[in-house]
Design an enzyme around this catalytic site. Structure first.
Site, mmCIF file in Angstrom:
data_model
loop_
_atom_site.group_PDB
_atom_site.id
_atom_site.type_symbol
_atom_site.label_atom_id
_atom_site.label_comp_id
_atom_site.label_asym_id
_atom_site.label_seq_id
_atom_site.Cartn_x
_atom_site.Cartn_y
_atom_site.Cartn_z
ATOM 1 N N ILE A 133 0.819 -1.210 0.000
ATOM 2 C CA ILE A 133 0.000 0.000 0.000
ATOM 3 C C ILE A 133 0.855 1.262 0.000
ATOM 4 O O ILE A 133 0.529 2.245 -0.662
ATOM 5 C CB ILE A 133 -0.994 -0.018 1.181
ATOM 6 C CG1 ILE A 133 -2.140 -0.986 0.841
ATOM 7 C CG2 ILE A 133 -1.534 1.378 1.485
ATOM 8 C CD1 ILE A 133 -3.235 -1.081 1.866
ATOM 9 N N GLU A 134 1.971 1.237 0.710
ATOM 10 C CA GLU A 134 2.833 2.422 0.769
ATOM 11 C C GLU A 134 3.457 2.749 -0.588
ATOM 12 O O GLU A 134 3.459 3.909 -1.004
ATOM 13 C CB GLU A 134 3.939 2.222 1.811
ATOM 14 C CG GLU A 134 3.475 2.283 3.250
ATOM 15 C CD GLU A 134 3.026 3.670 3.682
ATOM 16 O OE1 GLU A 134 3.472 4.667 3.074
ATOM 17 O OE2 GLU A 134 2.200 3.751 4.608
ATOM 18 N N THR A 135 3.991 1.744 -1.264
ATOM 19 C CA THR A 135 4.746 2.025 -2.495
ATOM 20 C C THR A 135 4.480 1.053 -3.646
ATOM 21 O O THR A 135 5.245 1.010 -4.595
ATOM 22 C CB THR A 135 6.266 2.003 -2.203
ATOM 23 O OG1 THR A 135 6.627 0.701 -1.696
ATOM 24 C CG2 THR A 135 6.653 3.069 -1.197
#
Length: 338
Positions: A133-135
């Site tokens: 989800i972050e990257t």
């Protein structure tokens, strides 16, 4: 003729004039004081810092995120009016592609993920979901030059100057330690770095050299895996308890009690609310997490581990997206292994 040449020159430089503005921050008294502190307390070379701060590209789009803006009435599309906020959030972060990539990530880095579980007790699918989800598993680590971004946010007027000044200091100390050019590092509009999107101050406290090569590099997948697990462990994660479970209640919309990770309730006091699965072994107080669907509210119990996920990003929807993505990845991964 001269007018034509002038027009061509203006057109050539127009993108730079519109989107890029260099500034000499060394003229700023606060910056000079900042440099003096770095020189005195952390052994920095004054001339090197002077050179760094003499030409900084102001990151206007990053700055806008932290400055008050005039309230604008946004036109909402009919399709958006019909759908609940969670429906839109889910569509954005829980796509089939993100799940598939997560399964491949778990398969490729199985050894490192299992090592992280053994040391920190954090399940592989949750570490994977955070990075996913972050990257998007390292695909989108950020396009903002971190030094220029943090300098802009530290010294241009905004609501979080003090915070970003400290982050800039920690970033420069980190760059010095790793013998890295501060101008060569890119990240988010807030200055977060790497697959795990750590702020510079979190490197010192939470990032780990998980591949034992002598350098902490969160653009290195193995270091990112170990650092996410360490972050969770330090925030209070326990491998012996669940994260969340969906619950039933009477009606289609839930407004009886306050919801969110900020509030906790004894389960014995939550009359008419019970786990849909029937099995939920957690005796402590729970959070009530509400997800706004198109036609109803989806309600969940969240445990201390759910709260731990919100320490990474203080959002109920973010934490639930991590939980749901982790569950989807785990389910599909098991089918692949079997």
């Amino acid at each position: 003729m001269y007018r034509k040449i002038f027009s061509i020159v203006i057109l050539f430089f127009l993108p730079t004039l519109l989107f890029s503005e260099n500034k000499n921050y060394y003229k700023n008294k606060e910056v000079k004081k900042f440099i003096k502190t770095l020189e005195k307390e952390h052994g920095f070379n004054k001339e090197n810092l002077k050179k760094l701060f003499s030409k900084v590209e102001i990151q206007k789009s990053a700055l806008k995120q932290y400055q008050p803006s005039k309230k604008r009435v946004k036109k909402v599309k009919k399709t958006e009016r019909k759908a609940g906020s969670w429906d839109r959030y889910e569509k954005m972060f829980l796509s089939a592609k993100r799940v598939k990539k997560g399964v491949l990530f778990m398969k490729k880095y199985k050894k490192s993920l299992n090592k992280a579980y053994k040391i920190y007790g954090v399940l592989p699918e949750y570490i994977t979901a955070i990075i996913g989800i972050e990257t998007f598993y390292g695909k989108n680590t950020g396009r903002y030059p971190v030094f220029d971004t943090l300098t802009t946010l530290a010294f241009e007027k905004n609501r979080r100057n003090r915070f970003f000044k400290n982050e800039l200091k920690e970033f420069l100390i980190l760059s010095k330690k790793n013998k890295e050019n501060p101008k060569a590092v890119f990240g988010s509009y807030a200055g977060a770095i790497g697959l795990a999107q750590f702020m510079p101050s979190n490197f010192k406290k939470l990032a780990v050299d998980f591949d034992n090569d002598g350098v902490i590099d969160l653009n290195n997948v193995v270091d990112a895996i170990g650092s996410v697990a360490n972050y969770f462990k330090k925030a209070g994660w326990s491998k012996h308890i669940p994260v969340a479970t969906r619950v039933s209640y009477i009606g289609k919309r839930f407004n009886r009690l306050k919801t969110g990770y900020q509030y906790k309730y004894k389960r014995s006091h939550l009359n008419g609310i019970k786990p849909k699965s029937g099995k939920f072994y957690y005796a402590k107080k729970v959070h009530l997490i509400k997800l706004d669907r198109k036609k109803y509210d989806e309600l969940w119990y969240g445990t201390k581990n759910f709260y731990v996920i919100t320490r990474y990003n203080r959002s109920n929807y973010y934490a639930m997206a991590i939980h749901k993505l982790a569950e989807k990845i785990k389910k599909r991964y098991k089918r692949l292994v079997i």
